[in-house]
Design a protein around this motif. Structure first.
Motif, PDB file in Angstrom:
ATOM      1  N   GLY A 117       0.912  -1.541  -0.274  1.00 23.35           N
ATOM      2  CA  GLY A 117      -0.324   0.015   0.204  1.00 23.35           C
ATOM      3  C   GLY A 117       0.938   1.219  -0.054  1.00 23.35           C
ATOM      4  N   ARG A 118       2.524   0.878  -0.198  1.00 24.68           N
ATOM      5  CA  ARG A 118       2.942   2.562  -0.162  1.00 24.68           C
ATOM      6  C   ARG A 118       4.265   2.483  -0.808  1.00 24.68           C
ATOM      7  NH1 ARG A 118       6.344  -0.373   2.625  1.00 24.68           N
ATOM      8  NH2 ARG A 118       5.889  -1.328   4.583  1.00 24.68           N
ATOM      9  N   SER A 119       4.396   3.052  -1.346  1.00 21.63           N
ATOM     10  CA  SER A 119       5.968   2.618  -2.196  1.00 21.63           C
ATOM     11  C   SER A 119       7.463   3.488  -1.359  1.00 21.63           C
ATOM     12  CB  SER A 119       6.393   3.473  -3.673  1.00 21.63           C
ATOM     13  OG  SER A 119       5.587   5.093  -3.369  1.00 21.63           O
ATOM     14  N   ALA A 120       6.876   4.003  -0.658  1.00 20.97           N
ATOM     15  CA  ALA A 120       7.897   4.193   0.854  1.00 20.97           C
ATOM     16  C   ALA A 120       8.038   3.134   1.263  1.00 20.97           C
ATOM     17  CB  ALA A 120       7.578   5.528   1.644  1.00 20.97           C
ATOM     18  N   GLU A 121       9.583   2.476   1.375  1.00 20.61           N
ATOM     19  CA  GLU A 121       9.869   1.458   2.694  1.00 20.61           C
ATOM     20  C   GLU A 121      10.411   1.961   4.109  1.00 20.61           C
ATOM     21  OE1 GLU A 121      11.834  -2.394   2.974  1.00 20.61           O
ATOM     22  OE2 GLU A 121      10.692  -1.494   1.347  1.00 20.61           O
ATOM     23  N   ILE A 122       9.476   0.728   4.470  1.00 23.58           N
ATOM     24  CA  ILE A 122       9.230   0.138   6.258  1.00 23.58           C
ATOM     25  C   ILE A 122      10.278  -1.299   6.387  1.00 23.58           C
ATOM     26  CG2 ILE A 122       8.193   0.363   8.409  1.00 23.58           C
ATOM     27  CD1 ILE A 122       5.989   1.358   6.910  1.00 23.58           C
ATOM     28  N   ASN A 123      11.468  -0.578   6.972  1.00 19.48           N
ATOM     29  CA  ASN A 123      12.273  -0.952   7.451  1.00 19.48           C
ATOM     30  C   ASN A 123      12.342  -1.483   8.680  1.00 19.48           C
ATOM     31  OD1 ASN A 123      12.682  -2.737   5.368  1.00 19.48           O
ATOM     32  ND2 ASN A 123      14.755  -1.876   5.234  1.00 19.48           N
ATOM     33  N   TRP A 124      12.205  -2.794  10.039  1.00 21.89           N
ATOM     34  CA  TRP A 124      12.791  -2.255  10.921  1.00 21.89           C
ATOM     35  C   TRP A 124      13.920  -2.804  11.095  1.00 21.89           C
ATOM     36  CZ3 TRP A 124      15.668  -6.100  13.722  1.00 21.89           C
ATOM     37  CH2 TRP A 124      15.915  -7.977  13.052  1.00 21.89           C
ATOM     38  N   ALA A 125      14.717  -1.917  11.587  1.00 23.21           N
ATOM     39  CA  ALA A 125      16.889  -2.720  11.671  1.00 23.21           C
ATOM     40  C   ALA A 125      16.991  -2.660  12.938  1.00 23.21           C
ATOM     41  CB  ALA A 125      16.823  -0.496  12.163  1.00 23.21           C
ATOM     42  N   TYR A 126      16.667  -2.536  14.613  1.00 18.04           N
ATOM     43  CA  TYR A 126      16.771  -2.677  15.246  1.00 18.04           C
ATOM     44  C   TYR A 126      15.664  -2.856  16.241  1.00 18.04           C
ATOM     45  CZ  TYR A 126      19.738  -2.300  20.144  1.00 18.04           C
ATOM     46  OH  TYR A 126      20.531  -2.667  21.075  1.00 18.04           O
ATOM     47  N   GLN A 127      16.586  -4.098  17.161  1.00 19.87           N
ATOM     48  CA  GLN A 127      15.030  -4.770  17.742  1.00 19.87           C
ATOM     49  C   GLN A 127      15.962  -5.109  19.829  1.00 19.87           C
ATOM     50  OE1 GLN A 127      13.446  -8.104  16.768  1.00 19.87           O
ATOM     51  NE2 GLN A 127      14.376  -9.278  18.269  1.00 19.87           N
ATOM     52  N   VAL A 128      15.701  -4.500  21.088  1.00 22.10           N
ATOM     53  CA  VAL A 128      16.052  -5.615  21.911  1.00 22.10           C
ATOM     54  C   VAL A 128      15.354  -5.919  23.519  1.00 22.10           C
ATOM     55  CG1 VAL A 128      16.435  -3.364  22.937  1.00 22.10           C
ATOM     56  CG2 VAL A 128      18.262  -5.189  23.936  1.00 22.10           C
ATOM     57  N   GLU A 129      15.850  -7.102  23.405  1.00 23.40           N
ATOM     58  CA  GLU A 129      14.870  -7.105  24.508  1.00 23.40           C
ATOM     59  C   GLU A 129      15.155  -6.459  26.372  1.00 23.40           C
ATOM     60  OE1 GLU A 129      13.380 -11.465  27.532  1.00 23.40           O
ATOM     61  OE2 GLU A 129      14.568 -11.387  25.784  1.00 23.40           O
ATOM     62  N   VAL A 130      14.679  -6.327  27.444  1.00 25.97           N
ATOM     63  CA  VAL A 130      14.443  -5.291  27.858  1.00 25.97           C
ATOM     64  C   VAL A 130      13.184  -5.810  29.112  1.00 25.97           C
ATOM     65  CG1 VAL A 130      14.934  -3.170  26.800  1.00 25.97           C
ATOM     66  CG2 VAL A 130      12.162  -4.180  27.456  1.00 25.97           C
ATOM     67  N   ASP A 131      14.068  -5.629  31.164  1.00 27.59           N
ATOM     68  CA  ASP A 131      13.469  -6.929  31.769  1.00 27.59           C
ATOM     69  C   ASP A 131      12.481  -6.051  32.159  1.00 27.59           C
ATOM     70  OD1 ASP A 131      14.466  -4.989  33.321  1.00 27.59           O
ATOM     71  OD2 ASP A 131      16.197  -6.014  33.723  1.00 27.59           O
ATOM     72  N   GLY A 132      11.545  -5.920  33.028  1.00 29.58           N
ATOM     73  CA  GLY A 132      10.278  -5.144  33.838  1.00 29.58           C
ATOM     74  C   GLY A 132      11.157  -3.198  34.119  1.00 29.58           C
ATOM     75  N   GLY A 133      12.275  -3.662  34.779  1.00 24.68           N
ATOM     76  CA  GLY A 133      12.640  -2.400  34.824  1.00 24.68           C
ATOM     77  C   GLY A 133      12.930  -1.621  33.730  1.00 24.68           C
ATOM     78  N   GLY A 134      13.130  -1.628  32.834  1.00 22.12           N
ATOM     79  CA  GLY A 134      13.176  -1.021  31.145  1.00 22.12           C
ATOM     80  C   GLY A 134      15.092  -1.295  31.454  1.00 22.12           C
ATOM     81  N   ARG A 153       0.104 -11.902   4.431  1.00 15.97           N
ATOM     82  CA  ARG A 153      -0.398 -11.627   6.029  1.00 15.97           C
ATOM     83  C   ARG A 153      -1.315 -10.936   6.970  1.00 15.97           C
ATOM     84  NH1 ARG A 153       1.017  -6.695   3.499  1.00 15.97           N
ATOM     85  NH2 ARG A 153       0.982  -5.352   3.654  1.00 15.97           N
ATOM     86  N   ASP A 154      -1.377 -11.519   7.719  1.00 12.84           N
ATOM     87  CA  ASP A 154      -2.934 -11.659   8.957  1.00 12.84           C
ATOM     88  C   ASP A 154      -3.152 -10.706   9.833  1.00 12.84           C
ATOM     89  OD1 ASP A 154      -3.402 -13.536   7.288  1.00 12.84           O
ATOM     90  OD2 ASP A 154      -2.876 -15.593   8.808  1.00 12.84           O
ATOM     91  N   GLU A 155      -1.425  -9.815  10.228  1.00  8.06           N
ATOM     92  CA  GLU A 155      -1.911  -8.648  10.934  1.00  8.06           C
ATOM     93  C   GLU A 155      -2.550  -7.487   9.576  1.00  8.06           C
ATOM     94  OE1 GLU A 155       2.276  -8.229   9.523  1.00  8.06           O
ATOM     95  OE2 GLU A 155       1.166  -9.604  10.015  1.00  8.06           O
ATOM     96  N   PRO A 156      -2.773  -6.489   9.829  1.00  9.24           N
ATOM     97  CA  PRO A 156      -3.640  -5.820   9.344  1.00  9.24           C
ATOM     98  C   PRO A 156      -2.932  -5.435   7.914  1.00  9.24           C
ATOM     99  CG  PRO A 156      -4.611  -4.856  11.860  1.00  9.24           C
ATOM    100  CD  PRO A 156      -3.583  -5.867  11.852  1.00  9.24           C
ATOM    101  N   ALA A 157      -3.384  -5.251   7.427  1.00 11.48           N
ATOM    102  CA  ALA A 157      -2.655  -4.931   5.807  1.00 11.48           C
ATOM    103  C   ALA A 157      -2.647  -4.372   5.304  1.00 11.48           C
ATOM    104  CB  ALA A 157      -2.377  -6.416   4.855  1.00 11.48           C
ATOM    105  N   ALA A 158      -2.095  -3.287   4.344  1.00 16.11           N
ATOM    106  CA  ALA A 158      -1.941  -2.605   3.594  1.00 16.11           C
ATOM    107  C   ALA A 158      -2.359  -2.546   2.493  1.00 16.11           C
ATOM    108  CB  ALA A 158      -1.036  -1.116   3.802  1.00 16.11           C
TER     109      ALA A 158
END
Length: 566
Positions: free
Chosen positions: A238-255, A414-419
């Motif tokens: 639904g776009r020609s712009a690109e949406i890319n995830w770049a970085y992820q990290v797991e955090v605990d309950g205290g952030g 994909r099954d999440e809301p899809a554009a």
């Protein structure tokens, strides 16, 4: 809908209230501004700062501000009277921001009209600081001379504040360097004219360890030079712009970050461990290659510290919501397509054009979000899956215009809301739509016999004369089931009541339920149609306001910053 709050107290994560769709008004001319200094006793939760600054090519000015100690977010509005992302040689004016003499971020200003920007200035000690704003000669195209920044505001997020945990791990992104899509944009400053990072956001999902959260950060780029087909991107995303995830990290309950949990999106789209450096808690990454994935080097000379405080719930919101909340991103997306020659005047009606290779005018597309789920004993795999395509029938036109243009693998998997985006004849408006259909297709391999449950159409809009989103005209909680035996369903039919719905309505209207079509014949791609409307803004409108005349591709009328509507 928003993400779920994962923790309370120090570093707690908190959802961002969902912004309403923004409706744009009349144009606004931006005049030259001068530095206006205000007393900056800024403290946590109370933005403070000057009204605005104006710098010309080669100039630099300094803006004093103060921090209460913590992650400082700068919000502002930017514009350049000479900039136009769609005009070669005047694509942007680039400002380089430094804090207390340390280079922090570039800001690519590509519009004559003011747009809101949000920059993460990093973790700063309590006390007085200086923001240096420089019109950067070496990276700004020659056609721009002035950059205006208004409504500067500085806010400090302390460790006890909502959003701090998400903000402190937002990546610092260096733009790609080296080989570009074409020889004239090779080198370290190519993100001043192509594939520039526009906005960023994060998602929050539960980790396997109870109480922990995975924070994933994504960047919205104006384009993807490496995309094999623009029509395919429009069909599938639904776009020609690109949406890319770049970085992820797991955090605990205290952030706090869980050691060894940091990951990035690798050059082949895979998830790989992050082994790079940090500035404080912010990872320093670089995008490389024409698909804007993350690589292991940081030799870029343009960098971006976009605030990623915006939170999208991946299960209940399409990531394109971040673009909907920042309508100017559609304008930049459209301008880059036009400047790079990736659009045709009317590929649906031009026998010499191939609509699966050339995109149409971005204003001729219906931008729609579908919520669905695939159900079956045999799950979809890369080698065998079923998808859904959207078909649009217009009044007085027998053609069914398909989102996948008849290419099954371009359907929505994909099954999440899809554009998706459906190309329609130029000049089509919401009132012209007679039916909206959903069609089950075998996207790849054998038919898995899976059912597809349609849950709702979440939004639908066209771009206006200036390539900016109009208000969504449709929310429909219409439900239907697609099977291999009954693959086509009419979701909405004007014969059962008006298709146009207020975008704020979340309740169904009687008589507009899905109509299964057991005898439906195969739907043909929307390639052969009757005479097109040559006036790109002709046809009936849903509002009494007059539509402005078409704007030349190289020059766009100034528009104001959009304001939320409910």
């Amino acid at each position: 809908m928003t993400g779920t709050s994962k923790a309370s107290g120090t570093g707690r994560l908190a959802p961002r209230a969902r912004a309403t769709f923004r409706h744009l008004g009349a144009g606004l001319a931006i005049g030259a501004l001068t530095l206006t200094v205000a007393a900056c006793g800024g403290h946590k939760g109370k933005p403070a700062g000057p009204v605005g600054v104006s710098v010309t090519r080669g100039q630099q000015t300094s803006v004093p501000f103060s921090s209460a100690g913590g992650d400082v977010i700068l919000t502002m509005k930017t514009a350049s009277p000479e900039a136009s992302w769609g005009t070669m040689g005047s694509e942007s004016a680039v400002l380089s921001l430094s804090v207390d003499g340390k280079y922090t971020s570039d800001v690519v200003i590509a519009t004559t009209f003011a747009v809101s920007r949000s920059i993460d200035l990093g973790d700063l000690t309590a006390g007085s600081h200086n923001l240096q704003v420089k019109f950067d000669d070496d990276r700004s195209p020659s056609g721009t001379k002035t950059a205006n920044v208004t409504d500067l505001k500085f806010s400090t997020l302390a460790a006890t504040d909502d959003g701090y945990a998400a903000s402190q791990f937002a990546p610092i992104v260096y733009g790609r360097s080296g080989q570009g899509a074409t020889a004239d944009i090779n080198g370290p400053f190519q993100t001043a004219v192509t594939d520039t990072p526009m906005v960023a956001f994060h998602t929050e999902t539960p980790a396997t360890t109870p109480g922990n959260t995975i924070l994933r950060y994504s960047v919205v780029y104006s384009n993807e030079d490496g995309a094999p087909s623009v029509p395919e991107m429009l069909a599938q995303w639904g776009r020609s712009a690109e949406i890319n995830w770049a970085y992820q990290v797991e955090v605990d309950g205290g952030g706090k970050a869980v050691p060894g949990s940091a990951m990035v999106r690798g050059q082949d789209g895979s998830t790989v461990p992050y082994t790079g450096g940090y500035e404080g808690t912010h990872p320093v990454i670089q995008t490389c290659g024409l698909t804007n994935d993350v690589c292991g080097k940081t030799d870029g000379q343009m960098r971006y510290t976009l605030s990623a405080l915006d939170n999208i719930d991946p299960e209940n919101e399409a990531p394109e919501r971040i673009m909907d909340d920042n309508p100017w991103t559609y304008w930049m997306m459209s301008q880059e397509l036009i400047r790079e020659g990736k659009t045709a005047e009317d590929p649906l009606d031009d026998p010499s054009a191939n609509p699966t290779r050339s995109a149409g005018d971005p204003r001729s597309y219906l931008y729609l979000v579908l919520r669905k789920s695939t159900q079956g004993a045999t799950p979809n795999t890369d080698n065998a899956w079923v998808g859904v395509t959207i078909g649009i029938k217009l009044a007085g036109d027998p053609t069914i215009y398909r989102s996948d243009l008849g290419v099954a693998k371009w359907s929505l998997r994909r099954d999440e809301p899809a554009a998706t985006a459906i190309e329609l004849p130029p000049g089509t408006v919401a009132d012209d739509i007679e039916q909206i259909r959903a069609v089950r297709v075998v996207g790849a391999g054998r038919d898995t016999k899976a059912k597809v449950q349609i849950e709702s159409i979440e939004r639908a809009f066209f771009l206006d004369a200036d390539y900016l989103p109009q208000a969504s005209f449709l929310f429909s909680p219409t439900q239907a089931t697609l099977t291999s035996a009954n693959p086509a369903v009419v979701l909405l039919d004007r014969a059962n009541g008006p298709i146009i719905r207020p975008s704020t309505s979340a309740t169904a209207t009687g008589g507009t339920g899905a109509v299964p079509s057991a005898s439906e014949t195969a739907l043909v791609p929307g390639i052969t149609i009757g005479p097109s409307l040559r006036n790109p803004f002709g046809g009936s409108t849903t509002a009494p306001a007059t539509t402005p005349a078409a704007t030349p591709k190289a020059s766009v009328t100034a528009k104001p910053e959009s304001t939320p509507t409910s």
